[in-house]
Design an enzyme around this catalytic site. Structure first.
Site, mmCIF file in Angstrom:
data_model
loop_
_atom_site.group_PDB
_atom_site.id
_atom_site.type_symbol
_atom_site.label_atom_id
_atom_site.label_comp_id
_atom_site.label_asym_id
_atom_site.label_seq_id
_atom_site.Cartn_x
_atom_site.Cartn_y
_atom_site.Cartn_z
ATOM 1 N N ASP A 1 0.803 -1.229 0.000
ATOM 2 C CA ASP A 1 0.000 0.000 0.000
ATOM 3 C C ASP A 1 0.836 1.280 0.000
ATOM 4 O O ASP A 1 0.295 2.374 -0.048
ATOM 5 C CB ASP A 1 -0.951 0.007 1.204
ATOM 6 N N TYR B 1 10.540 4.327 2.119
ATOM 7 C CA TYR B 1 11.391 3.286 2.723
ATOM 8 C C TYR B 1 12.857 3.413 2.317
ATOM 9 O O TYR B 1 13.722 2.787 2.934
ATOM 10 C CB TYR B 1 10.868 1.889 2.368
HETATM 11 P P1 NAD Z 1 -1.070 -8.923 13.240
HETATM 12 O O1 NAD Z 1 0.043 -9.606 13.962
HETATM 13 O O2 NAD Z 1 -1.969 -8.009 13.978
HETATM 14 O O3 NAD Z 1 -1.988 -10.038 12.563
HETATM 15 C C1 NAD Z 1 -1.512 -11.075 11.824
HETATM 16 C C2 NAD Z 1 -2.351 -12.317 12.101
HETATM 17 O O4 NAD Z 1 -1.792 -13.375 11.319
HETATM 18 C C3 NAD Z 1 -2.351 -12.783 13.556
HETATM 19 O O5 NAD Z 1 -3.666 -12.892 14.027
HETATM 20 C C4 NAD Z 1 -1.666 -14.146 13.491
HETATM 21 O O6 NAD Z 1 -2.181 -15.076 14.403
HETATM 22 C C5 NAD Z 1 -1.942 -14.554 12.061
HETATM 23 N N1 NAD Z 1 -1.052 -15.569 11.543
HETATM 24 C C6 NAD Z 1 0.270 -15.706 11.731
HETATM 25 N N2 NAD Z 1 0.731 -16.789 11.067
HETATM 26 C C7 NAD Z 1 -0.329 -17.328 10.439
HETATM 27 C C8 NAD Z 1 -0.499 -18.471 9.603
HETATM 28 N N3 NAD Z 1 0.524 -19.224 9.261
HETATM 29 N N4 NAD Z 1 -1.737 -18.725 9.152
HETATM 30 C C9 NAD Z 1 -2.778 -17.972 9.485
HETATM 31 N N5 NAD Z 1 -2.684 -16.874 10.270
HETATM 32 C C10 NAD Z 1 -1.467 -16.576 10.741
HETATM 33 O O7 NAD Z 1 -0.386 -8.180 12.005
HETATM 34 P P2 NAD Z 1 -0.753 -6.809 11.304
HETATM 35 O O8 NAD Z 1 0.109 -5.721 11.849
HETATM 36 O O9 NAD Z 1 -2.209 -6.582 11.278
HETATM 37 O O10 NAD Z 1 -0.219 -7.074 9.819
HETATM 38 C C11 NAD Z 1 -0.690 -8.129 9.030
HETATM 39 C C12 NAD Z 1 0.196 -8.306 7.823
HETATM 40 O O11 NAD Z 1 -0.004 -7.261 6.895
HETATM 41 C C13 NAD Z 1 1.698 -8.280 8.126
HETATM 42 O O12 NAD Z 1 2.346 -9.215 7.304
HETATM 43 C C14 NAD Z 1 2.109 -6.891 7.718
HETATM 44 O O13 NAD Z 1 3.486 -6.804 7.440
HETATM 45 C C15 NAD Z 1 1.260 -6.761 6.497
HETATM 46 N N6 NAD Z 1 1.086 -5.419 5.946
HETATM 47 C C16 NAD Z 1 1.484 -5.285 4.676
HETATM 48 C C17 NAD Z 1 1.314 -4.095 4.026
HETATM 49 C C18 NAD Z 1 1.834 -3.976 2.645
HETATM 50 O O14 NAD Z 1 2.028 -2.892 2.167
HETATM 51 N N7 NAD Z 1 2.107 -5.084 1.950
HETATM 52 C C19 NAD Z 1 0.721 -3.026 4.702
HETATM 53 C C20 NAD Z 1 0.316 -3.199 6.031
HETATM 54 C C21 NAD Z 1 0.484 -4.433 6.629
HETATM 55 C C1 G6P Z 2 3.267 0.395 5.207
HETATM 56 C C2 G6P Z 2 3.987 -0.635 4.382
HETATM 57 C C3 G6P Z 2 3.762 -2.021 4.923
HETATM 58 C C4 G6P Z 2 4.184 -2.092 6.361
HETATM 59 C C5 G6P Z 2 3.483 -1.038 7.159
HETATM 60 C C6 G6P Z 2 4.066 -0.970 8.541
HETATM 61 O O1 G6P Z 2 1.896 0.250 5.088
HETATM 62 O O2 G6P Z 2 3.585 -0.581 3.044
HETATM 63 O O3 G6P Z 2 4.414 -2.957 4.137
HETATM 64 O O4 G6P Z 2 3.883 -3.355 6.895
HETATM 65 O O5 G6P Z 2 3.639 0.234 6.566
HETATM 66 O O6 G6P Z 2 3.305 -0.118 9.298
HETATM 67 P P1 G6P Z 2 3.285 -0.231 10.884
HETATM 68 O O7 G6P Z 2 2.317 0.813 11.252
HETATM 69 O O8 G6P Z 2 2.850 -1.655 11.173
HETATM 70 O O9 G6P Z 2 4.686 0.034 11.313
HETATM 71 MN MN MN Z 3 4.351 -2.405 2.028
#
Ligand code: NAD
Ligand code: G6P
Ligand code: MN
Length: 447
Positions: A174, A269
């Site tokens: 995102d 980043y």
């Molecule tokens: P979080 O820890 O609050 O939630 C993640 C959930 O995944 C937890 O409930 C955990 O139990 C579950 N989980 C872990 N391993 C698992 C498995 N093998 N199978 C099923 N469930 C499993 O995390 P969050 O801060 O809400 O972030 C979620 C994900 O989104 C992270 O990977 C974060 O890096 C990603 N994220 C990515 C972007 C992006 O730009 N790509 C942006 C924001 C967040």
């Molecule tokens: C952005 C990035 C994600 C990352 C997140 C971390 O959204 O694109 O890849 O996981 O920031 O944010 P946080 O608030 O969890 O530090």
């Molecule tokens: Mn990202």
């Protein structure tokens, strides 16, 4: 009713994610253009998921009773009869993110979720879990698409390219659209939908060559450069009233990233690669981003869910949870469902999208999204400086996947040692040696 009269079935993998309530609210808000028949959550932590699931069940009952809602830890139940899997898992949860951030900092190295040694450690943890989810999706719903946010995206995408090349998985981030919403504000427009861009690089490692007003075609790049040179991507005022302090610093720091490379508009980043010493000196090794999230986002989300469950209703004000993050993934599902060919971003095999980068490298570029997946835009050449940066970073990402595939200690050590955030191979080794025992439940045994 919608164009094709179909109603979709979605499963959120990572039902216990802090972003899940936001996904639910965005799906409900977009029901007129992306109608659902079913929404499920899947997580491997039943307790964590239940807290979010019970609150979301109330939200769904009150706001979208026509959608069948359930949550489960059973893969067959989760992945049967779905059209889209939204990936939002964090393997090892915040406990492991804490290690990813604090172990490198012990050695004076950048401690960050998706960059440097922490990002590589996290990527290595995610690979088997994501592959497993893809396999379940293909077994139980062979026509489904997985739209995956689960980090470290560059490494996850390389693993998908290598191990599941024909799978219907699209790895997204995102950050480009979050920055573009800022760009739109700076230019007096509404959000990322109003911009047409040329952007290229790797995940959390890219540059905008050009930004235009989508409606008029006007080149907005000079105006944005002017803003960046003074304020980075910081806007302030009403727009930034809820921006957390560490994110505010990040948006401001883009000014220094732009100074190093004024030809292009940087992804935020890049700060970790351009200015690692500053990042380390600015960090508190005992209180990192994970602590901030535990004190703020995670606390808020779980407290609000508990409040809804206790009250038995979600009527009244609901907190606004990362609207952009959740709207973006819904936009992407919609584009695939209705074959809109809108331009978003994906992490995919290069295949010429950046003309002077290897075809088999994962890159992050604009892509047209449709019912057959994504079609990358040709972005032209990477500049000399950017190409040098990309070559180093993409090699680190490939080495992590080599380490996974070959269970190789040396490959992982090389990945850390090569990284721009790590000063030398001995420091790399110390970090790796500290990471191995805590990652034992998730990493292959590296030999
Ligand atoms: P979080 O820890 O609050 O939630 C993640 C959930 O995944 C937890 O409930 C955990 O139990 C579950 N989980 C872990 N391993 C698992 C498995 N093998 N199978 C099923 N469930 C499993 O995390 P969050 O801060 O809400 O972030 C979620 C994900 O989104 C992270 O990977 C974060 O890096 C990603 N994220 C990515 C972007 C992006 O730009 N790509 C942006 C924001 C967040
Ligand atoms: C952005 C990035 C994600 C990352 C997140 C971390 O959204 O694109 O890849 O996981 O920031 O944010 P946080 O608030 O969890 O530090
Ligand atoms: Mn990202």
């Amino acid at each position: 009713m919608s164009k094709n009269d179909k109603r979709y079935s979605v499963v959120i993998a990572g039902g216990g994610s802090t972003f899940t309530p936001g996904f639910v609210l965005s799906l409900i808000a977009n029901e007129d253009r992306f109608p659902l028949r079913k929404l499920k959550f899947y997580d491997n932590d039943a307790d964590r998921q239940k807290k979010i699931g019970d609150a979301c069940a109330i939200i769904m009952k009150e706001r979208a009773p026509e959608i069948e809602f359930s949550y489960t830890t059973d893969p067959e139940e989760a992945f049967t009869d779905v059209d889209f899997v939204m990936g939002s898992i964090r393997v090892g949860k915040y406990e492991m993110r804490d290690h990813d951030e604090k172990i490198p900092l012990k050695y004076g190295v950048n401690g960050q979720e998706t960059t440097g040694p922490g990002g590589m450690a996290y990527g290595l943890r995610s690979i088997p879990a994501i592959i497993q989810i893809i396999d379940w999706m293909e077994k139980y719903s062979p026509n489904a698409w997985m739209i995956n946010y689960s980090n470290t995206i560059a490494i996850v995408a390389e693993a998908c390219r290598r191990f599941r090349p024909n799978s219907r998985v699209i790895n997204i981030c995102d950050m480009p659209v979050a920055i573009m919403t800022r760009m739109a504000q700076i230019c007096g427009l509404n959000d990322y939908h109003d911009l047409d861009v040329n952007y290229y690089g790797l995940n959390h490692f890219g540059w905008w060559k050009e930004v235009r007003d989508k409606n008029t075609g006007k080149d907005l790049t000079p105006l944005l450069k002017e803003h960046l040179s003074k304020n980075g991507y910081w806007i302030g005022g009403e727009f930034d009233k809820d921006t957390e302090e560490s994110w505010a610093e990040t948006f401001k720091k883009a000014k220094d990233c732009f100074a190093l490379d004024p030809e292009a508009l940087p992804n935020t980043y890049l700060q970790y690669y351009y200015y690692p010493q500053y990042e380390v000196s600015n960090a508190d090794p005992n209180h990192t981003r994970t602590d901030e999230i535990r004190e703020y986002r995670e606390k808020l989300v779980f407290e609000e869910c508990a409040r809804i469950v206790k009250a038995g209703t979600a009527k009244g004000n609901l907190w606004e949870a990362s609207v952009e993050h959740s709207n973006y993934i819904v936009d992407i599902c919609h584009a695939i469902a209705y074959n809109t060919h809108e331009k978003f971003f994906a992490n995919i095999a290069n295949n010429g999208a950046i003309s002077n980068i290897d075809p088999d490298s994962i890159v992050e570029v604009p892509c047209w999204f449709g019912s057959d997946g994504v079609q990358a835009m040709a972005t032209g050449e990477a500049g000399v400086f950017e190409r040098g940066m990309i070559m180093e970073q993409q090699t680190c990402e490939k080495l992590v996947v080599d380490a996974y595939e070959q269970k190789s200690y040396t490959k992982m050590w090389q990945a850390f040692a090569l990284n721009k955030t790590v000063p030398d191979a001995l420091v790399a080794k110390k970090i790796l040696d500290d990471m191995i025992p805590v990652n034992k439940p998730y990493w292959p045994e590296l030999k």
